[in-house]
Design a protein around this motif. Sequence first.
Motif, short mmCIF file in Angstrom:
data_model
loop_
_atom_site.label_atom_id
_atom_site.label_comp_id
_atom_site.label_asym_id
_atom_site.label_seq_id
_atom_site.Cartn_x
_atom_site.Cartn_y
_atom_site.Cartn_z
N MET A 178 -12.36 85.97 63.78
CA MET A 178 -11.09 86.21 63.07
C MET A 178 -11.30 86.85 61.70
N ASP A 179 -12.53 86.82 61.19
CA ASP A 179 -12.80 87.43 59.89
C ASP A 179 -13.21 88.90 60.01
N LYS A 180 -13.23 89.44 61.23
CA LYS A 180 -13.59 90.85 61.40
C LYS A 180 -12.56 91.74 60.76
N THR A 185 -10.03 98.14 60.64
CA THR A 185 -10.24 99.36 59.85
C THR A 185 -9.31 100.51 60.24
N CYS A 186 -8.37 100.25 61.16
CA CYS A 186 -7.53 101.35 61.64
C CYS A 186 -6.16 101.39 60.98
N VAL A 187 -5.90 100.50 60.02
CA VAL A 187 -4.61 100.51 59.33
C VAL A 187 -4.79 101.22 57.99
N PRO A 188 -4.14 102.37 57.79
CA PRO A 188 -4.36 103.16 56.57
C PRO A 188 -4.06 102.36 55.31
N GLY A 189 -4.99 102.44 54.36
CA GLY A 189 -4.83 101.77 53.09
C GLY A 189 -5.31 100.33 53.08
N PHE A 222 -10.00 95.37 53.42
CA PHE A 222 -9.72 93.95 53.19
C PHE A 222 -8.95 93.25 54.31
N LEU A 223 -8.30 94.00 55.21
CA LEU A 223 -7.46 93.37 56.23
C LEU A 223 -8.32 92.81 57.36
N ARG A 224 -8.17 91.50 57.60
CA ARG A 224 -8.92 90.83 58.68
C ARG A 224 -7.98 90.46 59.82
N ARG A 225 -8.56 90.13 60.97
CA ARG A 225 -7.75 89.72 62.12
C ARG A 225 -6.88 88.51 61.77
N ARG A 226 -7.43 87.55 60.99
CA ARG A 226 -6.68 86.34 60.68
C ARG A 226 -5.51 86.61 59.74
N ARG A 232 -3.03 87.52 51.32
CA ARG A 232 -4.17 88.42 51.16
C ARG A 232 -3.83 89.52 50.14
N TYR A 233 -2.62 90.04 50.23
CA TYR A 233 -2.18 91.04 49.26
C TYR A 233 -2.11 90.46 47.85
N VAL A 234 -1.58 89.24 47.74
CA VAL A 234 -1.47 88.60 46.43
C VAL A 234 -2.83 88.50 45.75
N SER A 235 -3.85 88.11 46.52
CA SER A 235 -5.16 87.88 45.90
C SER A 235 -6.03 89.12 45.81
N GLU A 236 -6.01 89.98 46.85
CA GLU A 236 -6.99 91.06 46.93
C GLU A 236 -6.46 92.43 46.52
N VAL A 237 -5.16 92.64 46.63
CA VAL A 237 -4.60 93.97 46.33
C VAL A 237 -3.89 93.95 44.98
N TRP A 238 -2.94 93.05 44.83
CA TRP A 238 -2.15 93.02 43.59
C TRP A 238 -2.83 92.20 42.51
N LYS A 239 -3.78 91.34 42.87
CA LYS A 239 -4.53 90.52 41.91
C LYS A 239 -3.62 89.64 41.06
N ILE A 240 -2.61 89.03 41.71
CA ILE A 240 -1.64 88.21 40.98
C ILE A 240 -1.70 86.74 41.42
N GLY A 241 -2.78 86.37 42.09
CA GLY A 241 -2.90 84.99 42.54
C GLY A 241 -4.21 84.76 43.25
N LEU A 242 -4.37 83.54 43.77
CA LEU A 242 -5.57 83.10 44.44
C LEU A 242 -5.22 82.60 45.84
N ASP A 243 -6.05 82.94 46.83
CA ASP A 243 -5.76 82.62 48.22
C ASP A 243 -6.59 81.42 48.67
N MET A 244 -5.91 80.35 49.07
CA MET A 244 -6.56 79.12 49.54
C MET A 244 -6.44 79.00 51.05
N LYS A 245 -6.33 80.11 51.74
CA LYS A 245 -6.06 80.15 53.18
C LYS A 245 -7.06 79.32 53.99
N ASP A 246 -6.52 78.58 54.98
CA ASP A 246 -7.33 77.84 55.95
C ASP A 246 -8.12 76.69 55.35
#
Length: 296
Positions: free
Chosen positions: A1-3, A6-10, A14-18, A221-235
């Motif tokens: 699920m962490d793979k 790579t086919c979604v533009p932009g 950073f985008l993973r299956r999960r 994921r966007y909050v933490s990795e793209v916009w840098k406006i928070g932290l992701d505690m996922k899973d």
Amino acid sequence: MDKLITCVPGMETFLRRRDLPSFYRFKELNDPSIQPGATILNTFEDLEGPILLKMRSHFPKIYTIGPLHAHLNSRCTNSFEPSDSSNSVWKVDQSCMTWLDSQPLKSVVYISFGSIVLMTHKEMMEIWHGIVNSRKRFLWVIRPNSVEDNDEKKQIPTELTEGTKDRGYMVEWCPQEQVLVHPAVGGFVTHSGWNSTLESIIAGIPMVCWPHIADQQINSRYVSEVWKIGLDMKDTCDRSIVERVVNDLMENKKDELAKSIDEISQMAKKSVSEGGTSWCNMDELIEDIKSMKLKI
């Protein structure tokens, strides 16, 4: 699920299956569910410009009119202060606002997991321990029946009851928009629902994300990795991790998160101000709906 996908533009890096929402996992590209004549999105151009550009090559017409909750006050009062009215299905406990009035500036962590997310008793206890161990003031919304295996006979440890009495306040529901703009609130622990994310952006409050279902994973994921406006505690739901991310939110990474959220908050407010992209798109949408009615 962490793979990586790579086919979604932009999103190649950073985008993973999960991170994918389950209801967009279609088997066929010609599925009727993804063939609209027009699309209305509760977002704004400056927030998601690159992917909106790619979407427009596939969809004939896109109206970006978000953040939706900010339109009314922007148009009626030229302000972004939330109104006193509420459309909540839960009874709002206004006593939390009085409690917030007595707290220092930017000292309170607001915790809410929305209107449908459920958690286990163990998860609740881990979050509770982590928040109390962080020694931060907190306002926590726990809806009735939101804890799946809750048993009133289960004893709450003394350190939690004492820690809450000293620094915390718990309610069944609260006026979230008003809470987020209150001067005492400095951070938001959220399930990363899109409405909550946009409300936090408008208010300029950085987030800790604990997503559960649907779009929440990719929002976080966007909050933490793209916009840098928070932290992701996922899973994860461990008291030591909760303590660490809350301290990062309110202390260790406070300045860098505050800088990023302030920039995006200003863009959001501009979009729904007169002449902004969402303001103009809303006007265009209204006119287009009127013209459709005339044709009928």
